[in-house]
Design a protein around this motif. Structure first.
Motif, PDB file in Angstrom:
ATOM      1  N   ILE A 197       0.859  -1.302  -0.103  1.00  0.00           N
ATOM      2  CA  ILE A 197      -0.219   0.033   0.146  1.00  0.00           C
ATOM      3  C   ILE A 197       0.730   1.457  -0.025  1.00  0.00           C
ATOM      4  CG2 ILE A 197      -1.595   1.169   1.496  1.00  0.00           C
ATOM      5  CD1 ILE A 197      -2.754  -1.372   2.355  1.00  0.00           C
ATOM      6  N   ARG A 198       1.981   1.040   0.772  1.00  0.00           N
ATOM      7  CA  ARG A 198       2.806   2.266   1.007  1.00  0.00           C
ATOM      8  C   ARG A 198       3.447   2.831  -0.513  1.00  0.00           C
ATOM      9  NH1 ARG A 198       7.056   1.773   5.302  1.00  0.00           N
ATOM     10  NH2 ARG A 198       5.102   2.016   6.825  1.00  0.00           N
ATOM     11  N   ILE A 200      -0.803 -12.735   0.156  1.00  0.00           N
ATOM     12  CA  ILE A 200      -1.490 -11.937   1.007  1.00  0.00           C
ATOM     13  C   ILE A 200      -1.352 -10.820   0.763  1.00  0.00           C
ATOM     14  CG2 ILE A 200      -1.831 -11.740   3.519  1.00  0.00           C
ATOM     15  CD1 ILE A 200      -1.258 -14.585   3.999  1.00  0.00           C
ATOM     16  N   GLY A 201      -0.154 -10.124   0.694  1.00  0.00           N
ATOM     17  CA  GLY A 201       0.170  -8.766   0.433  1.00  0.00           C
ATOM     18  C   GLY A 201      -0.590  -8.037  -0.639  1.00  0.00           C
ATOM     19  N   LYS A 202      -0.560  -8.865  -1.769  1.00  0.00           N
ATOM     20  CA  LYS A 202      -1.057  -8.407  -2.892  1.00  0.00           C
ATOM     21  C   LYS A 202      -2.679  -8.575  -2.657  1.00  0.00           C
ATOM     22  CE  LYS A 202       2.110  -7.773  -5.974  1.00  0.00           C
ATOM     23  NZ  LYS A 202       2.941  -6.577  -5.858  1.00  0.00           N
ATOM     24  N   ALA A 203      -3.352  -9.355  -1.867  1.00  0.00           N
ATOM     25  CA  ALA A 203      -4.653  -9.424  -1.717  1.00  0.00           C
ATOM     26  C   ALA A 203      -4.995  -8.077  -0.970  1.00  0.00           C
ATOM     27  CB  ALA A 203      -5.048 -10.564  -1.239  1.00  0.00           C
ATOM     28  N   ILE A 204      -4.422  -7.715   0.029  1.00  0.00           N
ATOM     29  CA  ILE A 204      -4.323  -6.603   0.877  1.00  0.00           C
ATOM     30  C   ILE A 204      -4.260  -5.232   0.071  1.00  0.00           C
ATOM     31  CG2 ILE A 204      -3.519  -4.953   2.823  1.00  0.00           C
ATOM     32  CD1 ILE A 204      -2.846  -7.578   4.109  1.00  0.00           C
ATOM     33  N   LEU A 205      -3.271  -5.470  -0.896  1.00  0.00           N
ATOM     34  CA  LEU A 205      -3.268  -4.224  -1.746  1.00  0.00           C
ATOM     35  C   LEU A 205      -4.707  -3.959  -2.607  1.00  0.00           C
ATOM     36  CD1 LEU A 205      -1.781  -1.794  -3.139  1.00  0.00           C
ATOM     37  CD2 LEU A 205      -0.844  -3.680  -4.753  1.00  0.00           C
ATOM     38  N   VAL A 206      -5.062  -5.099  -3.394  1.00  0.00           N
ATOM     39  CA  VAL A 206      -6.130  -4.983  -3.991  1.00  0.00           C
ATOM     40  C   VAL A 206      -7.503  -4.506  -3.179  1.00  0.00           C
ATOM     41  CG1 VAL A 206      -7.831  -6.461  -5.141  1.00  0.00           C
ATOM     42  CG2 VAL A 206      -5.392  -6.710  -5.750  1.00  0.00           C
ATOM     43  N   VAL A 207      -7.599  -5.372  -2.121  1.00  0.00           N
ATOM     44  CA  VAL A 207      -8.891  -4.753  -1.385  1.00  0.00           C
ATOM     45  C   VAL A 207      -9.124  -3.510  -0.781  1.00  0.00           C
ATOM     46  CG1 VAL A 207     -10.143  -5.463   0.744  1.00  0.00           C
ATOM     47  CG2 VAL A 207      -9.185  -7.438  -0.416  1.00  0.00           C
ATOM     48  N   SER A 209      -0.235   7.186 -10.854  1.00  0.00           N
ATOM     49  CA  SER A 209      -1.166   5.784 -10.832  1.00  0.00           C
ATOM     50  C   SER A 209      -2.117   5.796  -9.822  1.00  0.00           C
ATOM     51  CB  SER A 209      -0.086   4.797 -10.645  1.00  0.00           C
ATOM     52  OG  SER A 209      -0.709   3.902 -10.153  1.00  0.00           O
ATOM     53  N   VAL A 210      -2.111   6.413  -8.860  1.00  0.00           N
ATOM     54  CA  VAL A 210      -3.249   6.486  -7.777  1.00  0.00           C
ATOM     55  C   VAL A 210      -4.248   7.488  -8.222  1.00  0.00           C
ATOM     56  CG1 VAL A 210      -3.896   7.203  -5.341  1.00  0.00           C
ATOM     57  CG2 VAL A 210      -1.459   6.173  -5.872  1.00  0.00           C
ATOM     58  N   VAL A 211      -3.908   8.443  -8.816  1.00  0.00           N
ATOM     59  CA  VAL A 211      -4.886   9.592  -9.208  1.00  0.00           C
ATOM     60  C   VAL A 211      -5.586   8.928 -10.341  1.00  0.00           C
ATOM     61  CG1 VAL A 211      -5.211  11.758 -10.337  1.00  0.00           C
ATOM     62  CG2 VAL A 211      -3.856  11.694  -8.311  1.00  0.00           C
ATOM     63  N   PHE A 212      -5.222   8.150 -11.409  1.00  0.00           N
ATOM     64  CA  PHE A 212      -5.453   7.706 -12.658  1.00  0.00           C
ATOM     65  C   PHE A 212      -6.585   6.759 -12.027  1.00  0.00           C
ATOM     66  CE2 PHE A 212      -5.632   4.800 -16.133  1.00  0.00           C
ATOM     67  CZ  PHE A 212      -6.118   5.660 -17.210  1.00  0.00           C
ATOM     68  N   THR A 213      -5.914   5.548 -11.210  1.00  0.00           N
ATOM     69  CA  THR A 213      -6.882   4.486 -10.952  1.00  0.00           C
ATOM     70  C   THR A 213      -8.080   4.967 -10.095  1.00  0.00           C
ATOM     71  OG1 THR A 213      -4.552   3.331 -10.332  1.00  0.00           O
ATOM     72  CG2 THR A 213      -6.639   2.194  -9.761  1.00  0.00           C
ATOM     73  N   MET A 214      -8.022   5.956  -9.386  1.00  0.00           N
ATOM     74  CA  MET A 214      -9.179   6.361  -8.464  1.00  0.00           C
ATOM     75  C   MET A 214     -10.120   7.327  -9.355  1.00  0.00           C
ATOM     76  SD  MET A 214      -8.677   4.724  -5.802  1.00  0.00           S
ATOM     77  CE  MET A 214      -7.274   4.066  -4.931  1.00  0.00           C
ATOM     78  N   ASP A 239      13.569  -1.809  -9.866  1.00  0.00           N
ATOM     79  CA  ASP A 239      12.137  -1.364  -9.550  1.00  0.00           C
ATOM     80  C   ASP A 239      12.048   0.015  -9.322  1.00  0.00           C
ATOM     81  OD1 ASP A 239      13.127  -1.116  -7.013  1.00  0.00           O
ATOM     82  OD2 ASP A 239      12.414  -2.859  -6.415  1.00  0.00           O
ATOM     83  N   ALA A 240      10.706   0.610  -9.217  1.00  0.00           N
ATOM     84  CA  ALA A 240      10.710   1.994  -9.167  1.00  0.00           C
ATOM     85  C   ALA A 240      11.272   2.468  -8.014  1.00  0.00           C
ATOM     86  CB  ALA A 240       8.993   2.199  -8.927  1.00  0.00           C
ATOM     87  N   GLY A 241      11.732   1.944  -6.783  1.00  0.00           N
ATOM     88  CA  GLY A 241      12.276   2.289  -5.566  1.00  0.00           C
ATOM     89  C   GLY A 241      11.523   3.557  -4.920  1.00  0.00           C
ATOM     90  N   ASP A 242      10.421   3.219  -4.694  1.00  0.00           N
ATOM     91  CA  ASP A 242       9.585   4.250  -4.070  1.00  0.00           C
ATOM     92  C   ASP A 242       9.489   4.262  -2.437  1.00  0.00           C
ATOM     93  OD1 ASP A 242       8.502   5.643  -6.142  1.00  0.00           O
ATOM     94  OD2 ASP A 242       7.154   3.942  -6.649  1.00  0.00           O
ATOM     95  N   LEU A 243      10.415   3.176  -2.033  1.00  0.00           N
ATOM     96  CA  LEU A 243      10.458   3.266  -0.460  1.00  0.00           C
ATOM     97  C   LEU A 243      11.901   3.754  -0.266  1.00  0.00           C
ATOM     98  CD1 LEU A 243       9.490  -0.441  -0.006  1.00  0.00           C
ATOM     99  CD2 LEU A 243       8.183   1.356   0.405  1.00  0.00           C
TER     100      LEU A 243
END
Lengths: 263, 282
Positions: free
Chosen positions: A18-19, A105-112, A27-32, B90-94
């Motif tokens: 998520i971070r 699991i990490g990917k699923a959390i991102l998706v949800v 990408s966030v703005v576009f997706t939302m 990778d993008a290296g955003d961290l």
């Protein structure tokens, strides 16, 4: 001390995903914003009422929420995972004690989580600007809840499974996006499903998006509209079964075909 | 005590035999360099030891474990090793700190995050996003991620490719620091001076077979190779090949009564020896 559990690491990965996602602002703005822009366009072009109390915007919102599940899960993962594979991110993870389950699991959390934000924004804009009505019965909200849970689980699993298909990270978007767009047209996201040619309806009925869209219609449209569905009813139990089958298919293939590196 | 024990290792891709009967023993606490041209079987060998690839034949024991093991035992195995691969792109955003902290959570006995940042010289960059790092700094981060789990064994894959000479020197100092802490290191490299500066022992691999295992000083009979003494007399270059250059020099010194003009004594470099070994194998 013991190695942390797969679930514990999965939650940590979820926070990290998520971070990372939140820091890619474009990408966030576009997706939302994309579903909201589409709602604005379709809501302005089609002023027709489909049935008493059912505006096109109302119809379209159900389709956009169902599409949102496909976009944030299937589409996003089937594009990101091949890129992570190409960049060497996955190979690096493979060399650590983190198990593949935690990665999933990490990917699923991102998706949800991105799904929930997207749905909330879409509904808020729909209600504020496009006269969309929210469901009033608790049964409909309950239906909404299980559709989102099973829908995003299936979408995540199928996205991880489909990530084995694109040969390169750069080509992933070109492979995945057309699949999703065609599916959206076939599944009655942009048009009233029963107005589509019969063959298109039959093809769409194989895939989960058609059923998700139908489920969402049962949440956002009055029950009188059920008469205009193919079967003359919402078919909620059939929807649940078909989505669960697709979830199973997704889990089976993601466990079987997942590749950490390109060889 | 040996950390890596390999005998009769074989791996083919189709009809191509990439690793063709490799035997190898690497002891605890040593820095061991694997040298060889591209396609010699270096990467395949190392990736089998790391558990990334399956072997066709042979016995392999790494920290007493077969690296091809799966499931919970594989997790326990990876908890004890560190792998520094080629940098990711990778993008290296961290940030540096976020990345190292996150990876530290994967292990049962992680090192202190700040101590590791200090060790790789990234403390001043801890809040910087990974994508803003230079190539050398990214490589330091790669090493930080490799050592964060306090590994008993560290794999270093061509760690300084693309470095300028100064960055390489300071990177070597970092690796020297790990030697002191007792970590066993398996290094693959293209650079002969790197192997010479770091490794206790080197193995030369070509066409899937180990040609020789030795210390960098003794490889290919280097220690006993003839020295070449060169000097100048009346604008004319002279040279002599000898097993005892000290004797030659003292003879010349008395002959010239002091300073010998343009005196040079050279022995074959590790690179000369290596190239002759690789060439001889073709």
């Amino acid at each position: 001390m013991n190695i942390p559990s797969a679930l514990n690491l999965g939650l940590r990965r979820g926070v990290l995903e998520i971070r990372q996602f939140a820091r890619q602002r474009e990408s966030v703005v576009f997706t939302m914003a994309f579903p909201i822009i589409l709602l604005a366009i379709f809501g302005s072009v089609f002023k027709t009422t489909l049935a008493p109390g059912v505006t096109f915007s109302q119809y379209f919102v159900s389709g956009m929420i169902a599409s949102g599940l496909v976009n944030t899960g299937f589409q996003q993962l089937a594009i990101i995972i091949p890129m992570e594979r190409e960049f060497g991110t996955l190979k690096r993870l493979r060399g650590t004690p983190m198990p593949v389950t935690s990665y999933f699991i990490g990917k699923a959390i991102l998706v949800v989580s991105s799904m929930l934000v997207q749905v909330a924004l879409l509904l808020a804009c729909g209600v504020l600007f496009f006269g969309v009505h929210l469901p009033t019965s608790s049964f409909k909200w309950l239906t909404f809840l299980w559709l989102i849970i099973i829908g995003s689980a299936a979408s995540t699993a199928l996205g991880i499974a489909f990530a084995a298909v694109p040969k390169s990270g750069r080509g992933a978007s070109a492979v995945v996006s057309p699949v999703v767009i065609v599916l959206q047209f076939f599944s009655g996201v942009f048009f009233v499903f029963t107005d589509l040619p019969a063959w298109m309806q039959q093809v769409a009925a194989i895939f989960p998006l058609k059923w998700l869209t139908q489920g969402m219609r049962s949440v956002f449209l009055p029950d009188t509209f059920a008469a205009r569905e193919v079967a003359g009813s919402w078919e909620l139990s059939r929807i649940a079964i078909i989505l669960l089958v697709w979830l199973g298919v997704g889990l089976f293939f993601s466990a079987r075909t997942f590749k950490w590196s390109r060889e | 005590m040996s950390v890596i024990e390999v005998s009769g290792l074989r791996k083919s891709y189709g009809s191509l035999s990439a690793v063709d009967g490799v035997d190898l023993t690497i002891n605890q606490g040593e820095i061991f360099a694997l040298l060889g041209p591209n396609g010699a079987g270096k990467t395949t060998t190392v990736e089998i030891l790391e558990g990334f690839r399956k072997r066709d034949a042979g016995a392999v024991s790494v920290l007493g474990v077969d690296p091809s093991t799966t499931g919970a035992r594989s997790r326990q195995f990876r908890d004890r090793i560190g792998i520094v691969l080629q940098s990711t792109s990778d993008a290296g955003d961290l940030s540096v700190l976020e990345t190292i902290s996150h990876f530290s959570g994967y292990y049962s006995r992680p090192r202190n995050v700040h101590e590791v940042m200090e060790a790789v010289g990234l403390t001043s960059k801890s809040k910087a996003l990974v994508r803003t790092l230079s190539g050398g700094q990214r490589r330091r981060l790669d090493v930080a991620l490799g050592i964060i789990g306090s590994p008993e064994l560290l794999f270093l894959d061509e760690p300084t490719t693309g470095f300028d000479p100064e960055a390489r020197r300071s990177f070597w100092a970092l690796i020297e620091g790990l030697r002191i802490s007792g970590t066993t290191i398996l290094l693959t490299t293209h650079y002969l001076d790197e192997a010479e500066a770091l490794a206790d022992r080197v193995a030369v691999i070509n066409k899937g077979q180990i040609i020789e295992v030795s210390t960098p000083k003794e490889l290919g009979g280097r220690a006993t190779a003839m020295a070449r003494v060169q000097w100048k007399i009346n604008d004319e270059r002279k040279e002599e090949l000898t097993t005892n250059p000290t004797e030659t020099v003292s003879r010349l010194a008395s002959q010239f009564d002091g300073d010998i003009p343009e005196l040079q004594i050279t022995r074959p470099s590790l690179e000369d020896i290596y190239l002759s070994m690789i060439g001889g194998a073709e």
